[in-house]
Design a protein around this motif. Structure first.
Motif, PDB file in Angstrom:
ATOM      1  N   GLN A   1       0.828  -1.210   0.000  1.00  0.00           N
ATOM      2  CA  GLN A   1       0.000   0.000   0.000  1.00  0.00           C
ATOM      3  C   GLN A   1       0.857   1.251   0.000  1.00  0.00           C
ATOM      4  N   GLN A   2       1.947   1.259   0.811  1.00  0.00           N
ATOM      5  CA  GLN A   2       2.826   2.421   0.851  1.00  0.00           C
ATOM      6  C   GLN A   2       3.515   2.646  -0.490  1.00  0.00           C
ATOM      7  N   LEU A   3       3.915   1.561  -1.129  1.00  0.00           N
ATOM      8  CA  LEU A   3       4.554   1.702  -2.443  1.00  0.00           C
ATOM      9  C   LEU A   3       3.579   2.285  -3.457  1.00  0.00           C
TER      10      LEU A   3
ATOM     11  N   GLN B   1       2.385   9.672  -5.747  1.00  0.00           N
ATOM     12  CA  GLN B   1       3.057  10.930  -5.454  1.00  0.00           C
ATOM     13  C   GLN B   1       4.144  11.226  -6.479  1.00  0.00           C
ATOM     14  N   GLN B   2       4.866  10.178  -6.867  1.00  0.00           N
ATOM     15  CA  GLN B   2       5.929  10.359  -7.867  1.00  0.00           C
ATOM     16  C   GLN B   2       5.347  10.804  -9.205  1.00  0.00           C
ATOM     17  N   GLN B   3       4.218  10.199  -9.586  1.00  0.00           N
ATOM     18  CA  GLN B   3       3.593  10.593 -10.851  1.00  0.00           C
ATOM     19  C   GLN B   3       3.144  12.050 -10.810  1.00  0.00           C
TER      20      GLN B   3
ATOM     21  N   GLN C   1       4.664  15.087 -13.224  1.00  0.00           N
ATOM     22  CA  GLN C   1       3.866  15.958 -14.071  1.00  0.00           C
ATOM     23  C   GLN C   1       4.157  17.426 -13.785  1.00  0.00           C
ATOM     24  N   SER C   2       4.325  17.778 -12.475  1.00  0.00           N
ATOM     25  CA  SER C   2       4.668  19.162 -12.126  1.00  0.00           C
ATOM     26  C   SER C   2       6.019  19.549 -12.689  1.00  0.00           C
TER      27      SER C   2
END
Length: 445
Positions: free
Chosen positions: A329-331, A337-339, A343-344
């Motif tokens: 779940q944490q992964l 969050q990485q995605q 994008q930012s």
């Protein structure tokens, strides 16, 4: 009033586990597999269910590493197990020791039950078995007339004892009608009483292929046969009930033919007596020690630290599964969050500025290349002009206008006839090539 004996939950679960493990022996259970999980430790956890109920099963790595089948959800299996309690949750469960597919397993279970019953009746006792005759003239073979077994038997007898006559009692050796035909041919051989020894058997095959030789009525008929009989069913690793009740068991049909060959009869008789004596001695000793061994085994199972270790291992597997779910779940959250950050970052990326700088760099490189080419061309023109000036004052240019240079024998340039006399050798260099000459006359100077 006497103080009551107050239990803790842990004590209660521990004592219930000891009661169950001491009270119940190993049992066989058949059912459908569900909720199968293989932990990282190698232990197996699953449930066995039927139409009305289910029970949890644990099979630890020490037991399942020897298993011939790995459970699959929906599969019908047969297990041999002990009853225990998983103390941290107070759940009773089975600790599996052996696992088999339900089909083969049920046949083996039926085989073992019938084998134990016949053995308890004394049908396997060596004392009731007959020795093979010392002199054999005629052998009866109860088997298929077209199988490999009869060919092997006849081939061995012809090689070892060609004088022995072979009588075949033909029958099926596989299928539902095989056991009945085997019993009928055995009865025929007994009624005719025309052979010195009988061989009953067939070649190798699966447990189902050999099952007719595990027929109870056939086994009892073989045990009661007045003619010495050799059972030779399958290969060396195959055992049928006829092997245990016959007077002699042969690992293969070829071995049975060798056993009834006369050149080994005296050795077989001695081996049979020694084997019978050894079995009797072992059986007597085992029967004497069996009660003590059983008592010690029960105490050991109840107090053995392996039980506590298995409880801890099961608890560790449970925590490991929970940890794996948490990590997964944490992964997944970290990936989302990485995605978002990626994008930012793409909106703020300096890629456009880098592209402009790259194009400007290419323009500067092109201008530099043109400047270098122009400078090189100017230098080449200057070099050509200087080369022409040098050729103007060069001795070679003088030679090209018709002049020549002469050298004496020491390769010194001749500038006056004073340096020559008749008979000297000279070399003359022209614009193109040279030649040598001898001075015949000197004038002037």
């Amino acid at each position: 009033m006497q103080n009551p004996d107050i239990y803790t939950v842990s004590r209660l679960n521990s004592e219930v586990r000891l009661i169950l493990e001491l009270q119940f022996q190993r049992l066989w259970l058949v059912g459908e597999v569900s909720n199968f999980v293989q932990a990282a430790s190698g232990h197996w956890y699953f449930s066995l269910k039927d139409q009305a109920a289910q029970v949890k099963v644990a099979m630890f790595k020490q037991a399942n590493r020897n298993a011939t089948v790995k459970p699959q959800n929906g599969q019908q299996i047969l297990i041999r197990a002990r009853i225990s309690v998983y103390e941290p949750r107070g759940e009773y469960q089975l600790l599996a020791e052996m696992i088999e597919p339900a089909g083969d397993g049920l046949l083996k279970q039926q085989y073992e039950q019938l084998k134990n019953r016949l053995q308890a009746e004394g049908l396997f006792d060596e004392a009731r078995k007959q020795p093979l005759p010392a002199h054999i003239n005629r052998v009866g073979v109860i088997t298929s007339p077209t199988g490999a077994a009869i060919r092997d038997i006849v081939s061995v007898l012809q090689r070892r004892a060609p004088g022995i006559e072979v009588i075949i009692y033909p029958c099926l050796v596989q299928g539902e009608q095989a056991a009945g035909q085997l019993k009928q041919m055995l009865s025929t051989a007994i009624r005719r009483n025309e052979v010195d020894v009988l061989i009953i058997g067939r070649g190798g095959g699966s447990l189902e292929d050999l099952w007719c030789f595990n027929d109870e009525q056939l086994a009892r008929a073989v045990a009661a046969c007045p003619i010495p009989i050799v059972s030779a069913v399958g290969h060396e690793i195959d055992f049928a009930l006829t092997d245990f009740v016959a007077d002699v068991r042969a690992p293969t049909p070829s071995a049975a033919a060798e056993l009834v060959s006369p050149d080994q009869s005296h050795l077989l008789e001695r081996l049979r007596r020694l084997h019978s004596a050894l079995v009797q001695a072992q059986r007597s000793k085992l029967n004497h020690l069996k009660p003590d061994l059983k008592q010690l085994e029960q105490r050991l199972l109840a107090l053995h630290p392996k039980r506590r270790l298995q409880q801890q291992q099961q608890r560790l597997d449970e925590l490991q599964l929970r940890l794996n779910r948490t990590i997964t779940q944490q992964l997944a959250n970290a990936k989302r969050q990485q995605q978002y950050l990626q994008q930012s970052l793409q909106h703020l990326s300096p890629a456009k500025a880098i592209k402009q700088q790259h194009e400007q760099l290419q323009q500067l490189q092109q201008r530099l290349q043109r400047g270098i080419s122009q400078q090189l061309k100017q230098q080449q023109q200057t070099l050509g002009r200087l080369s022409n000036q040098l050729n103007t004052v060069s001795p070679l240019a003088t030679l090209a206008r018709g002049y020549s240079i002469s050298f004496n024998a020491e390769q010194q340039v001749l500038t006056s006839t004073k340096d020559l006399k008749a008979g000297d050798s000279v070399t003359t260099q022209l614009a193109e090539g040279s030649f040598s000459a001898v001075v015949s006359e000197v004038s002037g100077g």
